[in-house]
Structures are given as C-alpha cells and as structure tokens.
Scaffold this motif. Structure first.
Motif, mmCIF file in Angstrom:
data_model
loop_
_atom_site.group_PDB
_atom_site.id
_atom_site.type_symbol
_atom_site.label_atom_id
_atom_site.label_comp_id
_atom_site.label_asym_id
_atom_site.label_seq_id
_atom_site.Cartn_x
_atom_site.Cartn_y
_atom_site.Cartn_z
ATOM 1 N N ILE A 136 0.852 -1.192 0.000
ATOM 2 C CA ILE A 136 0.000 0.000 0.000
ATOM 3 C C ILE A 136 0.887 1.242 0.000
ATOM 4 C CG2 ILE A 136 -1.679 1.336 1.320
ATOM 5 C CD1 ILE A 136 -2.939 -1.237 2.242
ATOM 6 N N ASP A 137 0.927 1.903 -1.121
ATOM 7 C CA ASP A 137 1.688 3.147 -1.275
ATOM 8 C C ASP A 137 0.779 4.105 -2.034
ATOM 9 O OD1 ASP A 137 3.595 5.078 -1.348
ATOM 10 O OD2 ASP A 137 4.973 4.014 -2.685
ATOM 11 N N PHE A 138 -0.222 4.613 -1.335
ATOM 12 C CA PHE A 138 -1.370 5.241 -1.969
ATOM 13 C C PHE A 138 -0.987 6.365 -2.932
ATOM 14 C CE2 PHE A 138 -5.122 8.076 -1.960
ATOM 15 C CZ PHE A 138 -6.036 7.179 -2.496
ATOM 16 N N ALA A 139 -0.157 7.298 -2.477
ATOM 17 C CA ALA A 139 0.198 8.436 -3.328
ATOM 18 C C ALA A 139 1.700 8.607 -3.486
ATOM 19 C CB ALA A 139 -0.435 9.721 -2.784
ATOM 20 N N GLY A 140 2.500 7.613 -3.050
ATOM 21 C CA GLY A 140 3.884 7.609 -3.490
ATOM 22 C C GLY A 140 4.991 7.895 -2.515
ATOM 23 N N SER A 141 4.860 7.564 -1.235
ATOM 24 C CA SER A 141 6.017 7.693 -0.335
ATOM 25 C C SER A 141 7.215 6.935 -0.882
ATOM 26 C CB SER A 141 5.675 7.156 1.058
ATOM 27 O OG SER A 141 4.772 7.994 1.732
ATOM 28 N N GLY A 142 6.952 5.769 -1.485
ATOM 29 C CA GLY A 142 8.019 4.984 -2.094
ATOM 30 C C GLY A 142 8.154 5.234 -3.573
ATOM 31 N N VAL A 143 7.038 5.130 -4.302
ATOM 32 C CA VAL A 143 7.075 5.228 -5.766
ATOM 33 C C VAL A 143 7.627 6.565 -6.229
ATOM 34 C CG1 VAL A 143 5.644 5.230 -7.844
ATOM 35 C CG2 VAL A 143 5.173 3.595 -6.026
ATOM 36 N N VAL A 144 7.277 7.637 -5.542
ATOM 37 C CA VAL A 144 7.734 8.977 -5.931
ATOM 38 C C VAL A 144 8.930 9.417 -5.090
ATOM 39 C CG1 VAL A 144 7.081 11.417 -6.098
ATOM 40 C CG2 VAL A 144 5.448 9.632 -6.738
ATOM 41 N N HIS A 145 8.740 9.505 -3.795
ATOM 42 C CA HIS A 145 9.734 10.160 -2.947
ATOM 43 C C HIS A 145 10.983 9.317 -2.738
ATOM 44 C CE1 HIS A 145 7.060 13.509 -2.084
ATOM 45 N NE2 HIS A 145 6.084 12.611 -2.021
ATOM 46 N N GLY A 269 0.202 6.042 3.463
ATOM 47 C CA GLY A 269 -0.950 5.486 4.159
ATOM 48 C C GLY A 269 -2.077 6.467 4.414
ATOM 49 N N CYS A 270 -2.051 7.612 3.746
ATOM 50 C CA CYS A 270 -3.017 8.681 4.049
ATOM 51 C C CYS A 270 -4.468 8.236 3.945
ATOM 52 C CB CYS A 270 -2.772 9.881 3.140
ATOM 53 S SG CYS A 270 -2.775 9.499 1.370
ATOM 54 N N SER A 271 -4.770 7.272 3.097
ATOM 55 C CA SER A 271 -6.159 6.854 2.877
ATOM 56 C C SER A 271 -6.593 5.701 3.782
ATOM 57 C CB SER A 271 -6.343 6.419 1.421
ATOM 58 O OG SER A 271 -5.565 5.267 1.137
ATOM 59 N N VAL A 272 -5.653 5.108 4.521
ATOM 60 C CA VAL A 272 -6.001 3.891 5.262
ATOM 61 C C VAL A 272 -5.691 3.974 6.752
ATOM 62 C CG1 VAL A 272 -5.761 2.391 3.240
ATOM 63 C CG2 VAL A 272 -3.761 2.816 4.702
ATOM 64 N N LEU A 319 6.269 4.196 4.510
ATOM 65 C CA LEU A 319 5.901 2.852 4.061
ATOM 66 C C LEU A 319 5.797 1.885 5.243
ATOM 67 C CD1 LEU A 319 8.102 2.607 0.852
ATOM 68 C CD2 LEU A 319 5.605 2.717 0.934
ATOM 69 N N LEU A 320 6.749 1.968 6.161
ATOM 70 C CA LEU A 320 6.699 1.106 7.345
ATOM 71 C C LEU A 320 5.504 1.458 8.225
ATOM 72 C CD1 LEU A 320 10.494 1.104 8.287
ATOM 73 C CD2 LEU A 320 9.212 -0.730 7.160
ATOM 74 N N PHE A 321 5.254 2.740 8.395
ATOM 75 C CA PHE A 321 4.124 3.209 9.190
ATOM 76 C C PHE A 321 2.805 2.630 8.674
ATOM 77 C CE2 PHE A 321 0.692 6.373 8.859
ATOM 78 C CZ PHE A 321 0.306 6.467 10.197
ATOM 79 N N THR A 322 2.634 2.615 7.353
ATOM 80 C CA THR A 322 1.411 2.064 6.769
ATOM 81 C C THR A 322 1.264 0.591 7.119
ATOM 82 O OG1 THR A 322 1.582 3.630 4.939
ATOM 83 C CG2 THR A 322 0.134 1.730 4.622
ATOM 84 N N GLY A 323 2.361 -0.150 7.060
ATOM 85 C CA GLY A 323 2.320 -1.562 7.410
ATOM 86 C C GLY A 323 2.010 -1.825 8.867
ATOM 87 N N LEU A 324 2.232 -0.802 9.700
ATOM 88 C CA LEU A 324 1.974 -0.954 11.135
ATOM 89 C C LEU A 324 0.582 -0.482 11.548
ATOM 90 C CD1 LEU A 324 5.404 0.342 12.517
ATOM 91 C CD2 LEU A 324 4.643 -2.039 12.386
#
Length: 431
Positions: A136-145, A269-272, A319-324
């Motif tokens: 889950i990388d809704f708007a790009g913490s990984g893909v973009v930043h 993770g902004c959406s979840v 990304l880690l925060f979203t997984g937690l």
C-alpha cells in the motif's frame, strides 16, 4: 510549487540555475514520460513492465484518458525535482538533461507499474496479491519520494560535497539559503499541492461504497486530506521545537522542511489510517529527518536541500508506518470498493505480517532497482566529465559561469559582472 522552495534554499549565486533546472525537469520529463514513461508504467503486458502504450498510441481507451496521463506526469516530474535538489549547486546543466530524461522515462515508470498498475506484481489492486495484500503506497512515499531520493543519493555521493562545505577537519561550514520568503512561499504551495496528490489519488481506484456512488468517495477523500494535514503539521511543530533545543533559536527553514517531511511520510498510508495515527506518523518523521541530517553531517554527505534525508528517510518511514497502522475498514474501503474481503492490514492493529512484509519488500526493491540504474548512469556522467562543474565555476556561482548573470540586481552589484571578471579577481588575489 517546488521551484520556490528550492530556489529560496540555495545561495543567491545559483538561484538562476536552480530555477532553470526545475523548468528543465518539467519540460524534459513531459517528452520522456509521453514517449516512454507512461507505457512502462501503465502498459498491461506483465507484472514487471508495461510496454503496449508507447507515445500514448492507445489513449484514450476504456482504462485511461488524457487527464489520467497528465495527473501521472505530475508525479513523474516530481521525482526528477527531488533528485535535482540533492545535486544542486555543483552540477553541469547537461547532466540535468540526461538524468531527467532517463529517470522520468525509464526508471520511475517501472516502479510505478509494480505498485500502481493493476497488473503490477506489488499492486494492492492486482488479481494475484503479493503476500495476500500487495504494497500500500497510496500516493507515493516509495514510488515517488523514495525513488527520487535514492537517485539523488547516488548523484550526490558520486559528485562529492560542494566546495567549502566541510573544512579541513571535516566540520560542516554553514551554507544558508538566500531567500527565506521563497522557502516559506514554496512550502505553502507544496502544502496546497499535496491535497491534489493525496486526496486526488482516488482517481486511480475510483472508490464507491457503501451502496452509493458518491458517499464513499467523499468520505475517504476528506479523511485523506485530514490525515495529510495532521501529519505535516505535527512534523512541522516537532521539528521547530526540537531544533530550537538543539541549536538555540527558532528557524523557519527547519519547520518548513519538517512539515514537508511529514507530508512525505503520510503519503503512503493517508487513505487507510486514522487521524490519531497520522499525528504519530508526523511525530516520528520529524525525528527521522533530524537524525538523518545529523548523520549526513558526520559522514560529510552534502545534500543542499536535504532531499535524500527528507524524501528518502521520511518516505521509508511512511511505508513502514502504513504496514503498522493501516486500519482494516479503511483498507477495504480504499482497495475493495466496500466489498468485505479479508486481507492483511496494520501489524499493530492485529492485521498480521502480510502488509508490513509487502511494505519492506517495496523499500528493498526500490533501493535496489534505482541503485543499479541511476548509480551507473551518474558514474558514467562522472567519468565522461559531464557531471560536476569545475571548482572555479562553482566558486563563482553557476549563474555567472553558465547562465550569463545573477538572478538579483543587488547580487550583481556586489559581485563580478562576468566569469572573466571573477577569474581576474582570483588572479589579482593570488598575486
């Protein structure tokens, strides 16, 4: 948006250069993403790379329209802008042309395909979910930043620090940006723009729940805007007070960078996540940024805009925060359109190891893929003497050595009016 922040963060003698490089990122990225990037990102050939939409040959169609392309283009050129910040103030202009084209046309799009295309192997919308969830990388913490940060990290390491950034004993010499007003203006513009990136990313998934077309969309969009705001604000205030304790005074630049670091972190993770979790996300991201900046100075790593630390460090934490902390209800709302399908969610909320595992895999594959593509490219430019400008040009400033004059009249009046004047002054000083 980003040009004001970056332009105010560099020294006045390089202001014209940083403005030009931001424009170049946009115009070169447009052509590259049109010719190659969109095809690699959203072609549906296989889970690892898309190849069937070169030069928008099949746009518009039942899946994509021109608006979707334009929205994705904005993400692509943002990646190049992040990398530009890491190598600012000592890079040849021709190098920007090369890496912008390569990064937006070939490197970033492949990562975007993995995570955001419905056929991507890491996509949470795939029919064959990786570890039962996808990343889950809704708007790009990984893909973009993170992509932009890793590219910039290698560019900065290969180039080395700016002339005079560290003294003979390895101690950092402060290089302050020349215009705090532009930094603050750029920060507010980025804040406004983040509402387009984060809530606007629902365009990729078209949420509709529960039983109506509009209710689910607007509920999720509103929550996403709130979590974005809370994470950025928390990071900004924590950075402000923490730096006050560390350096003994208030600093507008610190709060601006902290604010953006919080935005970067929550973008995944902004959406979840719940609003309370967003506050925790921003709190930790502030300390990630502060810690990485301290480490960078100890290692004599020079990144003029803290791009690798900010976008890379906070993006990784996001990304880690979203997984937690991803909430099961919100994951279902966002990725299953309200259909109650069992899937992993945040580890600390009882959702198991699947999601955090996918998040860690995304971090590792981004670091590896960007390193083996952008690292050799920057090294090749370095060996061909196309990467770093001569030291004399750097000391004079890129504006006068490469662009024919300074950006500000008052700076022009107190500095040499041409590169030839600068060299004559240097010779006079030596004699």
């Amino acid at each position: 948006m980003e040009v004001s922040w970056e332009q105010g963060s560099v020294r006045a003698k390089n202001a014209m250069n940083i403005m030009l490089t931001n424009v170049v990122d946009a115009v070169v990225g447009s052509i590259s993403f049109y010719l190659f990037g969109f095809a690699f990102a959203y072609g549906n050939s296989n889970p690892f790379i898309g190849t069937n939409l070169f030069a928008l040959a099949n746009i518009p169609n039942e899946n994509y329209d021109y608006g979707f392309f334009l929205y994705q283009w904005a993400f692509a050129i943002a990646v190049a802008g992040i990398t530009s910040g890491s190598i600012a103030e000592r890079t040849q202009f021709s190098a920007y042309l090369v890496f912008s084209f390569f990064l937006t046309g070939f490197v970033y799009p492949i990562v975007a395909h993995w995570v955001w295309s419905s056929s991507g192997w890491l996509s949470p919308n795939s029919s064959d979910l990786f570890l039962g969830t996808g990343a889950i990388d809704f708007a790009g913490s990984g893909v973009v930043h993170l992509v932009g940060a890793i590219a910039g990290l290698w560019g900065s390491i290969i180039e080395g620090p700016r002339a005079g950034r560290f003294d003979a004993y390895g101690k950092a010499v402060p290089f302050r940006g020349h215009n705090a007003a532009l930094v603050v203006l750029g920060t507010f513009l980025l804040w406004f723009g983040w509402f387009g990136f984060n809530p606007g990313s629902f365009d990729k998934i078209l949420v509709a729940y529960p039983g109506t077309i509009d209710e689910g969309n607007w509920t999720s969009i509103g929550r996403t805007a709130v979590t974005t705001t809370l994470a950025g604000s928390t990071a900004g205030i924590v950075t402000l007070f923490s730096r006050r304790l560390l350096i003994g005074h208030w600093d507008a630049m610190d709060v601006c960078n902290g604010l953006i670091g919080g935005f970067v972190a929550i973008t995944s993770g902004c959406s979840v996540v719940e609003p309370w979790a967003a506050i925790l996300c921003g709190f930790v991201s502030a300390w990630v940024l502060i810690g990485l900046n301290i480490l960078a100075l100890k290692l004599n790593y020079d990144d003029p805009l803290e791009a690798a630390q900010l976008h890379g460090g906070c993006g990784t934490w996001g990304l880690l925060f979203t997984g937690l902390f991803a909430k099961e209800e919100f994951v279902v709302q966002t990725y299953n359109a309200g259909v109650a399908v069992k899937r992993p969610y945040g580890l600390l909320l009882g959702g198991g190891w699947g999601l955090i595992g996918a998040q860690v895999v995304e971090i590792l594959v981004i670091f590896g893929f960007v390193s083996i593509t952008m690292g050799p490219m920057f090294y090749a430019l370095h060996k061909l003497k196309l990467l770093r400008i001569p030291v004399a040009d750097e000391l004079a400033g890129l504006d006068i050595s490469s662009h024919g004059g300074y950006a500000y009249a008052h700076h022009e009046e107190s500095n040499p009016r041409s590169y030839g004047d600068y060299m004559r002054m240097q010779q006079d000083n030596q004699s």
